[in-house]
Write an enzyme that holds these catalytic residues in place. Sequence first.
Site, mmCIF file in Angstrom:
data_model
loop_
_atom_site.group_PDB
_atom_site.id
_atom_site.type_symbol
_atom_site.label_atom_id
_atom_site.label_comp_id
_atom_site.label_asym_id
_atom_site.label_seq_id
_atom_site.Cartn_x
_atom_site.Cartn_y
_atom_site.Cartn_z
ATOM 1 N N LEU A 1 0.854 -1.204 0.000
ATOM 2 C CA LEU A 1 0.000 0.000 0.000
ATOM 3 C C LEU A 1 0.889 1.254 0.000
ATOM 4 C CD1 LEU A 1 -3.176 0.442 0.138
ATOM 5 C CD2 LEU A 1 -2.766 1.147 2.501
ATOM 6 N N GLY A 2 1.676 1.395 -1.070
ATOM 7 C CA GLY A 2 2.535 2.579 -1.204
ATOM 8 C C GLY A 2 1.838 3.618 -2.060
ATOM 9 N N ARG A 3 2.644 4.335 -2.853
ATOM 10 C CA ARG A 3 2.076 5.396 -3.703
ATOM 11 C C ARG A 3 0.997 4.835 -4.633
ATOM 12 N NH1 ARG A 3 7.954 6.938 -3.743
ATOM 13 N NH2 ARG A 3 8.073 4.920 -4.756
ATOM 14 N N ILE A 4 1.333 3.744 -5.357
ATOM 15 C CA ILE A 4 0.378 3.218 -6.343
ATOM 16 C C ILE A 4 -0.739 2.431 -5.650
ATOM 17 C CG2 ILE A 4 0.086 1.817 -8.424
ATOM 18 C CD1 ILE A 4 3.106 2.282 -8.986
ATOM 19 N N ARG B 1 4.882 -4.711 5.103
ATOM 20 C CA ARG B 1 5.704 -5.144 6.246
ATOM 21 C C ARG B 1 5.432 -4.279 7.471
ATOM 22 N NH1 ARG B 1 11.106 -4.728 2.903
ATOM 23 N NH2 ARG B 1 9.963 -2.812 2.445
ATOM 24 N N THR B 2 5.109 -3.009 7.209
ATOM 25 C CA THR B 2 4.853 -2.084 8.323
ATOM 26 C C THR B 2 3.427 -1.561 8.221
ATOM 27 O OG1 THR B 2 6.961 -1.213 7.514
ATOM 28 C CG2 THR B 2 6.105 -0.256 9.557
ATOM 29 N N ARG C 1 5.630 -6.907 -10.263
ATOM 30 C CA ARG C 1 6.696 -7.528 -11.059
ATOM 31 C C ARG C 1 6.340 -9.007 -11.190
ATOM 32 N NH1 ARG C 1 8.237 -3.301 -12.759
ATOM 33 N NH2 ARG C 1 10.240 -2.282 -12.439
ATOM 34 N N ASP D 1 -0.261 -8.122 -15.820
ATOM 35 C CA ASP D 1 0.449 -7.178 -16.694
ATOM 36 C C ASP D 1 1.948 -7.453 -16.707
ATOM 37 O OD1 ASP D 1 0.553 -4.797 -18.358
ATOM 38 O OD2 ASP D 1 1.511 -3.776 -16.668
ATOM 39 N N GLU E 1 9.890 -11.551 -19.142
ATOM 40 C CA GLU E 1 9.387 -10.680 -20.217
ATOM 41 C C GLU E 1 10.427 -10.508 -21.327
ATOM 42 O OE1 GLU E 1 8.152 -7.107 -18.216
ATOM 43 O OE2 GLU E 1 6.697 -8.191 -17.016
ATOM 44 N N HIS F 1 2.895 -5.683 -20.008
ATOM 45 C CA HIS F 1 3.587 -4.716 -19.126
ATOM 46 C C HIS F 1 3.382 -3.275 -19.624
ATOM 47 C CE1 HIS F 1 7.132 -4.239 -16.105
ATOM 48 N NE2 HIS F 1 6.271 -3.244 -16.031
ATOM 49 N N VAL F 2 2.136 -2.864 -19.594
ATOM 50 C CA VAL F 2 1.783 -1.548 -20.131
ATOM 51 C C VAL F 2 1.132 -0.620 -19.100
ATOM 52 C CG1 VAL F 2 1.536 -2.296 -22.546
ATOM 53 C CG2 VAL F 2 -0.428 -2.515 -20.985
#
Length: 321
Positions: free
Chosen positions: A152-155, A175-176, A232, A256, A261, A279-280
């Site tokens: 649950l970061g920026r994206i 993790r945190t 990834r 994706d 790849e 991967h788009v």
Amino acid sequence: MKPDMLLIGGATPRMMEKFEAAFNIHRLSEITDAPKWLEENGEKIEAIATNGHDGVKPEIMSKLPNLKIISCYGVGYDAIDTSVAVDRNIMVTHTPGVLNADVANLAVLLMLATSRCLVRDDKWVRSGNWANKGNAPLTRSIQNKRVGILGLGRIGSEIARKLEAFNCEIVYHTRTKKTDVAYAYYDNLLQMAEDVDYLIAITPGGSSTDKIVNAEVLNALGSEGTFINVARGSVVDEVELVKALKDGRLGFAGLDVFADEPNAPSELFEMENVTLTPHVASATVETRQAMGDLTVDNLLTFFDGKPVLTPVPECEHLNSK
Ligand code: A2R
């Protein structure tokens, strides 16, 4: 004197115009005998522009004794060994933030396309099935479902915000535990997978997340569950993923990213319960332009003697030097 830059992978015309004004460019793709060229010319290279897929191979980095900066066109930089870079005082930059919206949009698109069988139904119309066989079979709604976000970061946060509009219940595993969000936190990925309808992976790649989505996690997600990967290919055990989808132990997947790849496992090509994209996630004209500008600007500010705009966390301490 313009500094010498090694360009690994492609660059847009807009990036090339700015690069050419500021650097002597050497395109790795145009060098026929790279080991020999590096042996003879490696000393003069001060900068690398690369991307998240190609990164910088150790055998290249070790031949560039005067390398000062690596600018990565992409937010994920797992193909660059930052521990070696830090040891050698090499700055590494990436392009966080500017791609959040479009990567999140593709995650939602894959959820919707997989659940609503977009590809099957598109074929249903084109093939004449609609007229010949009647209405297409029913699909599944994403509305009111429970979604587990792995990372649950920026994206990941942007995906969560967008899914609130579908009335989804958001839970997450990192993790945190985050102190600033109200979503339920799972300190255990397996437990989260047992409890959700959708699992969306949006962590960085690299050793800490390698095959973190393993057979157990996929089984826990279950025959009605959906796995979405915009992180990834390395975060999921791809062999187990294919087996689980084949056996019906895992219901559906929207993918994706892949382990090798541009190759995706060919067994997936025949499966109607998966949606595949090459991967788009960040690959819109608008977002790629913003990423390109940031990739260039990090290099330009560095050679202007100013702090770079977006160092990777591991290199933040080098920014004040
Ligand atoms: O674990 P934390 O608290 O550092 O949270 C980060 C989480 N994360 C992990 N979660 C579980 N297990 C791990 N081993 C693990 N490692 C990292 O992933 C954080 O919530 C999230 C990453 O967020 P950001 O650093 O803001 O990255 P952003 O911009 O959202 O991009 C994520 C990835 C890129 O690295 C590319 O691979 C892909 O999305 O495009």
